[in-house]
Design an enzyme around this catalytic site. Structure first.
Site, short mmCIF file in Angstrom:
data_model
loop_
_atom_site.label_atom_id
_atom_site.label_comp_id
_atom_site.label_asym_id
_atom_site.label_seq_id
_atom_site.Cartn_x
_atom_site.Cartn_y
_atom_site.Cartn_z
N GLU A 175 -9.23 3.04 8.09
CA GLU A 175 -10.59 2.99 7.36
C GLU A 175 -11.00 1.68 7.19
OE1 GLU A 175 -9.12 6.23 3.94
OE2 GLU A 175 -8.99 4.31 3.36
N GLU A 367 -6.75 12.23 8.01
CA GLU A 367 -6.30 12.28 6.70
C GLU A 367 -7.24 13.37 5.78
OE1 GLU A 367 -6.05 8.65 4.22
OE2 GLU A 367 -5.31 7.47 6.08
C1 BGP Z 1 -6.60 6.46 2.14
C2 BGP Z 1 -5.46 5.48 2.82
C3 BGP Z 1 -4.17 6.05 2.84
C4 BGP Z 1 -3.82 6.95 1.62
C5 BGP Z 1 -4.91 7.94 1.06
C6 BGP Z 1 -4.62 8.50 -0.37
O1 BGP Z 1 -7.39 5.65 1.75
O2 BGP Z 1 -5.73 5.32 4.25
O3 BGP Z 1 -3.21 4.93 2.85
O4 BGP Z 1 -2.98 6.61 0.60
O5 BGP Z 1 -6.31 7.33 1.11
O6 BGP Z 1 -4.87 7.53 -1.08
P1 BGP Z 1 -3.99 7.25 -2.47
O7 BGP Z 1 -2.53 7.22 -1.82
O8 BGP Z 1 -4.61 6.11 -3.10
O9 BGP Z 1 -3.86 8.51 -3.26
#
Ligand code: BGP
Length: 473
Positions: A175, A367
């Protein structure tokens, strides 16, 4: 009952995604140095601490460092054909600026890759996923310092040399467009966010973009079979009203997000960004070598997708909603998760089409998923989670991936986020669960760390077995 059976091509990569800092634990074992995550016990919003504190769930994570073989066997049982994980930079270069890597760190990832090979799972490796060595943050102020380019290049070269013959798919920065929103977590920038100028943030962004392009160049030299992709946080943005002013606000928000993919795929800064710099009186330090480096464009584009937002030109309505790092104006037509992330499967089809139309590079969804509070229950004497809400979320998003494939978009794979429960990046909680596999550990750190298959485990196995044929449109 219609399905999208035919939409997913043979060889489509199916799997899950994780990041080292959110599941490995063993924060001080195997010669690992501290990373920025080891001093962020409350995630992005909370204060950073001087050193590791016991409340930081990431210090133990889900103990994947010791249980990776068991976890990968479970992924194999679901039929994963790919698995996205990140390498912890501070396991390989504990401080980040050493000349020589830490052999014990490299050996750990050799063992992990052995397990994946054993099960025929194609690795997808993130080189830097929100885990900059803390020393680089404290000594150099992270990516604000040009010297980070060289440190990262050495780190990437070490990985390509060691693992280049075993790993085909590589992502340079997780990201990368989050840097300006979360400078410490994403860019190892120690200076508090509210003290940073746009000049500093854009300079740090420029350093990362150059480092990413240099890594791509190095991969071509030392690992010719490797394919290198960028990774961006996607956030499809709708105008709050049909007014031209709101449409223009969307264009501007899009530009701020798409900039990173534009540079990675075209190798130059786009005109709209040069205009921003001119109008804000910012002069970036961009060398002739930087410009040449940037021409090493990516082989594919990968991205995360969780939610969409709306945008408005009306300052009264411009209150930011909750959401994945950048957030935006809440869309009144959409439901939201327990954490306020708005759920929008169609947004995934839109973003796939937008990226394909704009960049014409193969796309990898690396993701996507639903963070929810799960309840461990007993069904027929077996402990499980009846996560129909997660199945519905994933089904509806995957149906839209099928639609995008029918639209002609080149999508090469899908890795669902947090395929095994892990620590949340934004809130550092374990109760924000994404997995097909429940891990017995709670926000207070209690729990046995036992693994249990959720209902979604069998559901996803069936989706993979049928190459998307079991999805319900
Ligand atoms: C993205 C990241 C991940 C992950 C995901 C979910 O932004 O790349 O590392 O964690 O989001 O977010 P969260 O864990 O804050 O729910």
């Amino acid at each position: 009952m219609s399905t999208t059976t035919t939409a997913f091509p043979d060889g489509f990569l199916w799997g899950g995604a994780t990041a080292a800092n959110q599941l490995e634990g063993a924060y001080d074992q195997g010669g690992k140095g501290l990373s920025v995550q080891d001093v962020m016990p409350q995630g992005i919003a909370g204060p950073r601490t001087a050193g590791p504190v016991a409340e930081n769930l990431k210090l133990i994570g889900i103990d994947h460092y010791h249980r990776y073989a068991e976890d990968i066997a479970l992924f194999a049982e679901m039929g994963f054909t790919t698995y996205r994980f990140s390498i912890a930079w501070s396991r390989i270069f504990p401080r980040g600026d050493e000349d020589e890597p830490n052999e014990e760190g490299l050996a750990f990832y050799d063992r992990l890759l052995d397990e994946l090979e054993k099960h025929g799972i194609e690795p997808l490796v993130t080189i830097s996923h929100y885990e900059t060595p803390l020393h680089l943050a404290e000594t150099y102020d992270g990516w604000t310092d040009r010297r980070l380019i060289g440190f990262y290049e050495r780190y990437a070269r070490t990985l390509f040399e060691r693992f280049g013959s075993r790993v085909k798919y590589w992502l340079t920065f997780n990201e990368i467009n989050s840097l300006v929103h979360a400078p410490f977590m994403s860019g190892g920038i120690d200076t508090p966010k509210d003290e940073l100028t746009a000049q500093q943030l854009f300079q740090a962004m420029h350093h990362e973009l150059v480092a990413s392009a240099r890594a791509t160049r190095v991969a071509r030299e030392v690992a010719p079979n490797a394919l290198v992709g960028c990774m961006v946080l996607s956030m499809p943005t709708y105008p709050l009203t049909p007014s031209p002013a709101d449409a223009l606000a969307v264009m501007e928000a899009d530009h701020a997000n798409l900039l990173y993919g534009d540079v990675h795929t075209r190798g130059v800064y786009p005109g709209y960004f040069l205009r921003t710099l001119r109008e804000q009186g910012i002069e970036l330090d961009i060398t002739a070598q930087d410009r040449e480096d940037l021409t090493n464009t990516v082989d594919f584009v990968s991205f995360s997708y969780y939610m969409s937002v709306a945008e408005t030109a009306d300052p009264e309505l411009k209150k930011a909603g909750q959401g994945n790092i950048m957030g935006g104006v809440p869309n009144p037509t959409l439901p939201a998760s327990e954490w306020g992330w708005q759920i929008d499967p169609v947004g995934l089809r839109l973003v796939l089409n937008q990226f394909w139309d704009r960049w014409q590079k193969p796309l990898f969804i690396v993701e996507n998923g639903l963070g929810a509070k799960d309840q461990l229950v007993e069904v027929d004497g077996v402990k499980t989670v009846v996560d129909d809400y997660r199945i519905a979320y994933l089904n509806d998003h995957l149906v839209q991936v099928g639609e995008a494939l029918l639209d002609g978009v080149d999508v090469i794979g899908y890795t669902s986020w947090g395929c095994i429960d892990l620590v949340s990046a934004s809130t550092a909680q374990l109760s924000k669960r994404y997995g097909f596999i429940y891990v017995d550990r709670d926000d207070d750190g209690s729990g046995t760390l036992e693994r249990y298959k959720k209902k979604s485990f069998d559901w996803y196995a069936e989706v993979i077995r049928t190459n998307g044929g079991s999805l319900q449109a």
